[in-house]
Design a protein around this motif. Structure first.
Motif, PDB file in Angstrom:
ATOM      1  N   MET A   1       2.329  -3.755  15.171  1.00 46.98           N
ATOM      2  CA  MET A   1       3.399  -4.309  16.006  1.00 46.98           C
ATOM      3  C   MET A   1       2.850  -5.371  16.950  1.00 46.98           C
ATOM      4  O   MET A   1       3.467  -6.426  17.131  1.00 46.98           O
ATOM      5  CB  MET A   1       4.092  -3.191  16.797  1.00 46.98           C
ATOM      6  CG  MET A   1       4.758  -2.122  15.933  1.00 46.98           C
ATOM      7  SD  MET A   1       6.074  -2.747  14.888  1.00 46.98           S
ATOM      8  CE  MET A   1       7.355  -2.925  16.082  1.00 46.98           C
ATOM      9  N   ALA A   2       1.696  -5.123  17.549  1.00 49.07           N
ATOM     10  CA  ALA A   2       1.093  -6.088  18.463  1.00 49.07           C
ATOM     11  C   ALA A   2       0.775  -7.411  17.768  1.00 49.07           C
ATOM     12  O   ALA A   2       0.836  -8.478  18.379  1.00 49.07           O
ATOM     13  CB  ALA A   2      -0.170  -5.502  19.096  1.00 49.07           C
ATOM     14  N   ALA A   3       0.433  -7.335  16.479  1.00 54.79           N
ATOM     15  CA  ALA A   3       0.114  -8.532  15.706  1.00 54.79           C
ATOM     16  C   ALA A   3       1.358  -9.206  15.130  1.00 54.79           C
ATOM     17  O   ALA A   3       1.259 -10.262  14.495  1.00 54.79           O
ATOM     18  CB  ALA A   3      -0.852  -8.192  14.589  1.00 54.79           C
ATOM     19  N   GLY A   4       2.516  -8.590  15.319  1.00 56.04           N
ATOM     20  CA  GLY A   4       3.752  -9.181  14.810  1.00 56.04           C
ATOM     21  C   GLY A   4       3.954  -9.004  13.311  1.00 56.04           C
ATOM     22  O   GLY A   4       4.698  -9.766  12.697  1.00 56.04           O
ATOM     23  N   VAL A   5       3.314  -7.992  12.729  1.00 52.58           N
ATOM     24  CA  VAL A   5       3.445  -7.748  11.290  1.00 52.58           C
ATOM     25  C   VAL A   5       4.785  -7.064  11.018  1.00 52.58           C
ATOM     26  O   VAL A   5       5.137  -6.078  11.656  1.00 52.58           O
ATOM     27  CB  VAL A   5       2.283  -6.867  10.781  1.00 52.58           C
ATOM     28  CG1 VAL A   5       2.476  -6.519   9.313  1.00 52.58           C
ATOM     29  CG2 VAL A   5       0.951  -7.548  11.007  1.00 52.58           C
ATOM     30  N   GLU A   6       5.523  -7.604  10.065  1.00 54.40           N
ATOM     31  CA  GLU A   6       6.768  -6.981   9.628  1.00 54.40           C
ATOM     32  C   GLU A   6       6.410  -5.769   8.770  1.00 54.40           C
ATOM     33  O   GLU A   6       5.628  -5.892   7.819  1.00 54.40           O
ATOM     34  CB  GLU A   6       7.590  -7.978   8.809  1.00 54.40           C
ATOM     35  CG  GLU A   6       8.854  -7.396   8.236  1.00 54.40           C
ATOM     36  CD  GLU A   6       9.601  -8.352   7.320  1.00 54.40           C
ATOM     37  OE1 GLU A   6      10.741  -8.027   6.977  1.00 54.40           O
ATOM     38  OE2 GLU A   6       9.037  -9.404   6.942  1.00 54.40           O
ATOM     39  N   ILE A   7       6.966  -4.613   9.086  1.00 55.48           N
ATOM     40  CA  ILE A   7       6.703  -3.390   8.334  1.00 55.48           C
ATOM     41  C   ILE A   7       7.953  -3.079   7.505  1.00 55.48           C
ATOM     42  O   ILE A   7       9.026  -2.886   8.051  1.00 55.48           O
ATOM     43  CB  ILE A   7       6.364  -2.213   9.260  1.00 55.48           C
ATOM     44  CG1 ILE A   7       5.131  -2.543  10.104  1.00 55.48           C
ATOM     45  CG2 ILE A   7       6.152  -0.938   8.453  1.00 55.48           C
ATOM     46  CD1 ILE A   7       4.891  -1.563  11.246  1.00 55.48           C
ATOM     47  N   ILE A   8       7.763  -3.026   6.197  1.00 54.51           N
ATOM     48  CA  ILE A   8       8.880  -2.706   5.295  1.00 54.51           C
ATOM     49  C   ILE A   8       8.556  -1.358   4.647  1.00 54.51           C
ATOM     50  O   ILE A   8       7.571  -1.246   3.910  1.00 54.51           O
ATOM     51  CB  ILE A   8       9.069  -3.785   4.220  1.00 54.51           C
ATOM     52  CG1 ILE A   8       9.386  -5.129   4.890  1.00 54.51           C
ATOM     53  CG2 ILE A   8      10.148  -3.378   3.223  1.00 54.51           C
ATOM     54  CD1 ILE A   8       9.363  -6.297   3.938  1.00 54.51           C
ATOM     55  N   VAL A   9       9.349  -0.350   4.964  1.00 48.12           N
ATOM     56  CA  VAL A   9       9.165   0.970   4.385  1.00 48.12           C
ATOM     57  C   VAL A   9      10.067   1.047   3.156  1.00 48.12           C
ATOM     58  O   VAL A   9      11.284   0.998   3.264  1.00 48.12           O
ATOM     59  CB  VAL A   9       9.478   2.098   5.386  1.00 48.12           C
ATOM     60  CG1 VAL A   9       9.303   3.455   4.729  1.00 48.12           C
ATOM     61  CG2 VAL A   9       8.585   1.972   6.615  1.00 48.12           C
ATOM     62  N   ALA A  10       9.428   1.135   2.006  1.00 44.27           N
ATOM     63  CA  ALA A  10      10.152   1.165   0.738  1.00 44.27           C
ATOM     64  C   ALA A  10       9.712   2.392  -0.030  1.00 44.27           C
ATOM     65  O   ALA A  10       8.704   2.379  -0.715  1.00 44.27           O
ATOM     66  CB  ALA A  10       9.869  -0.106  -0.070  1.00 44.27           C
ATOM     67  N   GLY A  11      10.413   3.446   0.139  1.00 45.60           N
ATOM     68  CA  GLY A  11       9.958   4.643  -0.546  1.00 45.60           C
ATOM     69  C   GLY A  11      10.958   5.687  -0.733  1.00 45.60           C
ATOM     70  O   GLY A  11      11.935   6.010  -0.419  1.00 45.60           O
TER      71      GLY A  11
ATOM     72  N   ALA B   1       0.843  -1.198   0.000  1.00 44.41           N
ATOM     73  CA  ALA B   1       0.000   0.000   0.000  1.00 44.41           C
ATOM     74  C   ALA B   1       0.872   1.239   0.000  1.00 44.41           C
ATOM     75  O   ALA B   1       2.044   1.194   0.345  1.00 44.41           O
ATOM     76  CB  ALA B   1      -0.910   0.003   1.223  1.00 44.41           C
ATOM     77  N   ASP B   2       0.268   2.354  -0.368  1.00 44.36           N
ATOM     78  CA  ASP B   2       0.965   3.633  -0.221  1.00 44.36           C
ATOM     79  C   ASP B   2       0.374   4.347   0.998  1.00 44.36           C
ATOM     80  O   ASP B   2      -0.661   3.963   1.528  1.00 44.36           O
ATOM     81  CB  ASP B   2       0.863   4.473  -1.495  1.00 44.36           C
ATOM     82  CG  ASP B   2      -0.556   4.855  -1.827  1.00 44.36           C
ATOM     83  OD1 ASP B   2      -1.119   5.717  -1.117  1.00 44.36           O
ATOM     84  OD2 ASP B   2      -1.118   4.307  -2.791  1.00 44.36           O
TER      85      ASP B   2
ATOM     86  N   ILE C   1       5.104  -0.547   2.479  1.00 38.38           N
ATOM     87  CA  ILE C   1       4.477   0.777   2.370  1.00 38.38           C
ATOM     88  C   ILE C   1       5.552   1.834   2.174  1.00 38.38           C
ATOM     89  O   ILE C   1       6.718   1.608   2.522  1.00 38.38           O
ATOM     90  CB  ILE C   1       3.594   1.039   3.616  1.00 38.38           C
ATOM     91  CG1 ILE C   1       2.679   2.233   3.407  1.00 38.38           C
ATOM     92  CG2 ILE C   1       4.429   1.120   4.883  1.00 38.38           C
ATOM     93  CD1 ILE C   1       1.492   2.273   4.350  1.00 38.38           C
ATOM     94  N   ASP C   2       5.166   2.975   1.626  1.00 42.98           N
ATOM     95  CA  ASP C   2       6.156   4.014   1.325  1.00 42.98           C
ATOM     96  C   ASP C   2       6.438   4.968   2.480  1.00 42.98           C
ATOM     97  O   ASP C   2       7.407   5.719   2.429  1.00 42.98           O
ATOM     98  CB  ASP C   2       5.749   4.806   0.074  1.00 42.98           C
ATOM     99  CG  ASP C   2       4.424   5.524   0.225  1.00 42.98           C
ATOM    100  OD1 ASP C   2       3.616   5.136   1.100  1.00 42.98           O
ATOM    101  OD2 ASP C   2       4.171   6.468  -0.546  1.00 42.98           O
ATOM    102  N   VAL C   3       5.614   4.968   3.504  1.00 44.07           N
ATOM    103  CA  VAL C   3       5.832   5.794   4.693  1.00 44.07           C
ATOM    104  C   VAL C   3       5.565   4.946   5.929  1.00 44.07           C
ATOM    105  O   VAL C   3       4.712   4.060   5.895  1.00 44.07           O
ATOM    106  CB  VAL C   3       4.920   7.047   4.716  1.00 44.07           C
ATOM    107  CG1 VAL C   3       5.243   7.973   3.554  1.00 44.07           C
ATOM    108  CG2 VAL C   3       3.463   6.670   4.711  1.00 44.07           C
ATOM    109  N   PRO C   4       6.259   5.197   7.022  1.00 43.08           N
ATOM    110  CA  PRO C   4       6.019   4.387   8.212  1.00 43.08           C
ATOM    111  C   PRO C   4       4.662   4.715   8.851  1.00 43.08           C
ATOM    112  O   PRO C   4       4.312   5.881   9.003  1.00 43.08           O
ATOM    113  CB  PRO C   4       7.166   4.749   9.158  1.00 43.08           C
ATOM    114  CG  PRO C   4       7.773   5.988   8.613  1.00 43.08           C
ATOM    115  CD  PRO C   4       7.358   6.127   7.188  1.00 43.08           C
ATOM    116  N   PRO C   5       3.897   3.697   9.202  1.00 45.51           N
ATOM    117  CA  PRO C   5       2.645   3.935   9.923  1.00 45.51           C
ATOM    118  C   PRO C   5       2.950   4.498  11.308  1.00 45.51           C
ATOM    119  O   PRO C   5       3.998   4.198  11.887  1.00 45.51           O
ATOM    120  CB  PRO C   5       2.001   2.551  10.032  1.00 45.51           C
ATOM    121  CG  PRO C   5       2.833   1.636   9.216  1.00 45.51           C
ATOM    122  CD  PRO C   5       4.125   2.293   8.928  1.00 45.51           C
TER     123      PRO C   5
END
Length: 99
Positions: free
Chosen positions: A89-99, A52-53, A76-80
């Motif tokens: 974070m609580a769900a253990g989702v890896e966040i990859i900021v690519a932007g 997503a963007d 995603i292109d910006v950090p949530p």
């Protein structure tokens, strides 16, 4: 309906989805048919990546696709921030900021 039936016969190692909205409650979309297809894909996949963007963050949408517990990573292109980041974070989702 045909697409959902066909997807239900598949087994996928990885599903990659785009979505309409990312909020503190999970992943959402605007179209009921697209929501059904995304749910079917998630049900048949061992791993799920959402792409997503930043415009999707906090955007109001109608149909819930899934909780964060069903996805492994978000690209995603910006950090949530705020409640969305905390929920991811609580769900253990890896966040990859690519932007």
């Amino acid at each position: 309906r045909l697409a959902v039936e066909q997807i239900s016969t598949l087994r996928a190692g990885h599903a990659v989805l785009t979505v309409g909205s990312i909020d503190a409650d999970g992943i959402l979309d605007f179209d009921p048919e697209e929501t059904e297809i995304a749910r079917a894909m998630i049900a048949q996949a061992r791993a799920v990546t959402v792409i997503a963007d930043g415009s999707k963050l906090g955007r109001p949408a109608v149909f819930k696709v899934c909780d964060y517990s069903r996805i492994q990573r978000l690209v995603i292109d910006v950090p949530p921030e705020g409640g969305i980041r905390q929920a991811l974070m609580a769900a253990g989702v890896e966040i990859i900021v690519a932007g």
